[in-house]
Design a protein around this motif. Sequence first.
Motif, PDB file in Angstrom:
ATOM      1  N   GLU A  96       0.820  -1.209   0.000  1.00 42.83           N
ATOM      2  CA  GLU A  96       0.000   0.000   0.000  1.00 42.83           C
ATOM      3  C   GLU A  96       0.857   1.264   0.000  1.00 42.83           C
ATOM      4  N   VAL A  97       1.939   1.268   0.790  1.00 42.86           N
ATOM      5  CA  VAL A  97       2.808   2.448   0.828  1.00 42.86           C
ATOM      6  C   VAL A  97       3.551   2.599  -0.501  1.00 42.86           C
ATOM      7  N   THR A  98       4.001   1.499  -1.072  1.00 39.43           N
ATOM      8  CA  THR A  98       4.704   1.565  -2.355  1.00 39.43           C
ATOM      9  C   THR A  98       3.794   2.095  -3.451  1.00 39.43           C
ATOM     10  N   GLU A  99       2.569   1.626  -3.483  1.00 44.24           N
ATOM     11  CA  GLU A  99       1.610   2.111  -4.478  1.00 44.24           C
ATOM     12  C   GLU A  99       1.373   3.614  -4.320  1.00 44.24           C
ATOM     13  N   ASP A 100       1.238   4.055  -3.072  1.00 42.75           N
ATOM     14  CA  ASP A 100       1.004   5.482  -2.836  1.00 42.75           C
ATOM     15  C   ASP A 100       2.241   6.306  -3.160  1.00 42.75           C
ATOM     16  N   ALA A 101       3.428   5.761  -2.896  1.00 42.95           N
ATOM     17  CA  ALA A 101       4.667   6.482  -3.212  1.00 42.95           C
ATOM     18  C   ALA A 101       4.748   6.794  -4.704  1.00 42.95           C
ATOM     19  N   LYS A 102       4.465   5.803  -5.523  1.00 49.81           N
ATOM     20  CA  LYS A 102       4.509   5.996  -6.977  1.00 49.81           C
ATOM     21  C   LYS A 102       3.480   7.037  -7.414  1.00 49.81           C
ATOM     22  N   GLU A 103       2.300   6.956  -6.827  1.00 51.09           N
ATOM     23  CA  GLU A 103       1.245   7.901  -7.200  1.00 51.09           C
ATOM     24  C   GLU A 103       1.581   9.314  -6.742  1.00 51.09           C
ATOM     25  N   GLN A 104       2.170   9.417  -5.558  1.00 49.55           N
ATOM     26  CA  GLN A 104       2.473  10.735  -5.015  1.00 49.55           C
ATOM     27  C   GLN A 104       3.439  11.508  -5.890  1.00 49.55           C
ATOM     28  N   VAL A 105       4.554  10.883  -6.282  1.00 48.41           N
ATOM     29  CA  VAL A 105       5.550  11.608  -7.073  1.00 48.41           C
ATOM     30  C   VAL A 105       5.050  11.866  -8.496  1.00 48.41           C
ATOM     31  N   ALA A 106       4.087  11.050  -8.950  1.00 48.57           N
ATOM     32  CA  ALA A 106       3.547  11.242 -10.301  1.00 48.57           C
ATOM     33  C   ALA A 106       2.482  12.331 -10.343  1.00 48.57           C
ATOM     34  N   LYS A 107       1.671  12.438  -9.293  1.00 47.88           N
ATOM     35  CA  LYS A 107       0.503  13.318  -9.339  1.00 47.88           C
ATOM     36  C   LYS A 107       0.635  14.605  -8.542  1.00 47.88           C
ATOM     37  N   GLU A 108       1.503  14.643  -7.537  1.00 45.28           N
ATOM     38  CA  GLU A 108       1.641  15.853  -6.735  1.00 45.28           C
ATOM     39  C   GLU A 108       2.772  16.715  -7.277  1.00 45.28           C
ATOM     40  N   SER A 109       2.484  17.971  -7.507  1.00 45.83           N
ATOM     41  CA  SER A 109       3.436  18.860  -8.169  1.00 45.83           C
ATOM     42  C   SER A 109       4.605  19.267  -7.286  1.00 45.83           C
ATOM     43  N   ARG A 110       4.458  19.111  -5.967  1.00 47.22           N
ATOM     44  CA  ARG A 110       5.510  19.564  -5.059  1.00 47.22           C
ATOM     45  C   ARG A 110       5.996  18.445  -4.143  1.00 47.22           C
ATOM     46  N   ALA A 111       6.011  17.225  -4.667  1.00 40.58           N
ATOM     47  CA  ALA A 111       6.504  16.062  -3.932  1.00 40.58           C
ATOM     48  C   ALA A 111       7.640  15.436  -4.742  1.00 40.58           C
ATOM     49  N   PRO A 112       8.879  15.851  -4.498  1.00 43.28           N
ATOM     50  CA  PRO A 112       9.987  15.469  -5.376  1.00 43.28           C
ATOM     51  C   PRO A 112      10.436  14.020  -5.288  1.00 43.28           C
ATOM     52  N   ARG A 113      10.217  13.372  -4.143  1.00 39.55           N
ATOM     53  CA  ARG A 113      10.676  11.982  -4.005  1.00 39.55           C
ATOM     54  C   ARG A 113       9.961  11.321  -2.833  1.00 39.55           C
ATOM     55  N   PHE A 114      10.064  10.002  -2.804  1.00 43.11           N
ATOM     56  CA  PHE A 114       9.441   9.205  -1.733  1.00 43.11           C
ATOM     57  C   PHE A 114      10.294   7.962  -1.574  1.00 43.11           C
ATOM     58  N   THR A 115      10.847   7.766  -0.393  1.00 47.12           N
ATOM     59  CA  THR A 115      11.659   6.583  -0.126  1.00 47.12           C
ATOM     60  C   THR A 115      10.865   5.585   0.713  1.00 47.12           C
ATOM     61  N   VAL A 116      10.668   4.401   0.172  1.00 49.70           N
ATOM     62  CA  VAL A 116      10.048   3.309   0.912  1.00 49.70           C
ATOM     63  C   VAL A 116      11.190   2.510   1.534  1.00 49.70           C
ATOM     64  N   LEU A 117      11.392   2.695   2.830  1.00 50.15           N
ATOM     65  CA  LEU A 117      12.494   2.009   3.505  1.00 50.15           C
ATOM     66  C   LEU A 117      12.195   0.528   3.687  1.00 50.15           C
ATOM     67  N   GLY A 118      10.969   0.221   4.118  1.00 46.37           N
ATOM     68  CA  GLY A 118      10.585  -1.169   4.310  1.00 46.37           C
ATOM     69  C   GLY A 118      10.564  -1.574   5.774  1.00 46.37           C
ATOM     70  N   GLN A 119      10.774  -2.852   6.010  1.00 52.80           N
ATOM     71  CA  GLN A 119      10.770  -3.399   7.364  1.00 52.80           C
ATOM     72  C   GLN A 119      12.199  -3.458   7.896  1.00 52.80           C
ATOM     73  N   PRO A 120      12.464  -2.853   9.052  1.00 49.94           N
ATOM     74  CA  PRO A 120      13.828  -2.898   9.588  1.00 49.94           C
ATOM     75  C   PRO A 120      14.225  -4.306  10.012  1.00 49.94           C
ATOM     76  N   LYS A 121      15.512  -4.595   9.853  1.00 48.01           N
ATOM     77  CA  LYS A 121      16.017  -5.892  10.280  1.00 48.01           C
ATOM     78  C   LYS A 121      16.032  -5.973  11.807  1.00 48.01           C
ATOM     79  N   PRO A 122      15.605  -7.089  12.369  1.00 48.17           N
ATOM     80  CA  PRO A 122      15.711  -7.242  13.832  1.00 48.17           C
ATOM     81  C   PRO A 122      17.176  -7.181  14.257  1.00 48.17           C
ATOM     82  N   SER A 123      17.432  -6.587  15.401  1.00 46.72           N
ATOM     83  CA  SER A 123      18.794  -6.474  15.903  1.00 46.72           C
ATOM     84  C   SER A 123      18.771  -6.425  17.414  1.00 46.72           C
ATOM     85  N   GLU A 124      19.688  -7.152  18.035  1.00 41.99           N
ATOM     86  CA  GLU A 124      19.772  -7.154  19.494  1.00 41.99           C
ATOM     87  C   GLU A 124      20.222  -5.800  20.037  1.00 41.99           C
ATOM     88  N   SER A 125      20.850  -4.983  19.179  1.00 38.80           N
ATOM     89  CA  SER A 125      21.355  -3.688  19.627  1.00 38.80           C
ATOM     90  C   SER A 125      20.325  -2.566  19.489  1.00 38.80           C
TER      91      SER A 125
END
Length: 303
Positions: A96-125
């Motif tokens: 859902e976020v990826t789909e919206d990211a693509k739509e946002q940069v295509a349709k919004e005139s003042r949205a230059p980029r969108f980074t979908v980071l994803g799910q963080p890796k589990p870490s004991e630290s």
Amino acid sequence: GAAASSLPDVCTLEDVKAFAGDEFDQAAFDEAAVDGKVKKSDLVALAGAVDKTAPSSSSLDGIHKTAPSSSSLDWESLYGVLGLMSCKDVSLANSEVTEDAKEQVAKESRAPRFTVLGQPKPSESVPRELTESKFAWVAYFDDRDAYHDGEHKSRTTDNGFVGKLGANMLTGNPMNDLNGGYMGPLLHLEKRPDAHGSEPGFSILVVATAKGEDEAKELVEVNKVHAMQQLVAEEGALRYTIIPPGGDTPGADNVTVKWVESWRNADDYELHKKTAHLAENGAKMGVLSTSIHILEFGSSRTY
């Protein structure tokens, strides 16, 4: 070549040639030099000028090739949203976020980029509340008005994205499920805007708690220096976003500083860990902070 410690603070062409040896790049020197001289601290901008106290050039293969100069990189002052959402279904959030990211940069005139980071890796630290059931993204806007004056909110309401996001929150309480996120001004440095939408990259989100408000401001400044050095010296480093304390997020404090760094792949990130600029600036960041947590994302995309 000569050892870095033997160099004067302001170096002549001969000084730099002696330092860089066979890896000296005349074009890079000419671009960085002022009146035929370059500061010792700016040597990182010269392709092939590897600090001889750092790992050998063979272990840093690919770091210093085709490096731009700092003069070709410019900080952007933007407005942004860091989403760090606790989800019922992380896979659904990704689609859902990826789909919206693509739509946002295509349709919004003042949205230059969108980074979908994803799910963080589990870490004991890293505290579990920063990784467990979490999904992360960064949406960029030209300024505050671009987010708040109607275009963005109308689009995300009309297409149902806001409702979908809310339905997938883990507890349904935004104050809990979006804890750790951010909304407000940010600084962004980018080397390869043409890399948007390319193959998945490797990113990290760093969450630092400064010792105080003054230290938080210093931490932002250290990051600005570090980011410029990183994008100049590392071929695989693509972009760097600094998220300062405060912002428009309800309940935000004045000591938490976050930043997002992106590389082409995990191998480039491993090379980054061996660099002299990380050793130097990482130590400074540690002195200014009471805690630093690093969230890793192995398949981030920028649109």
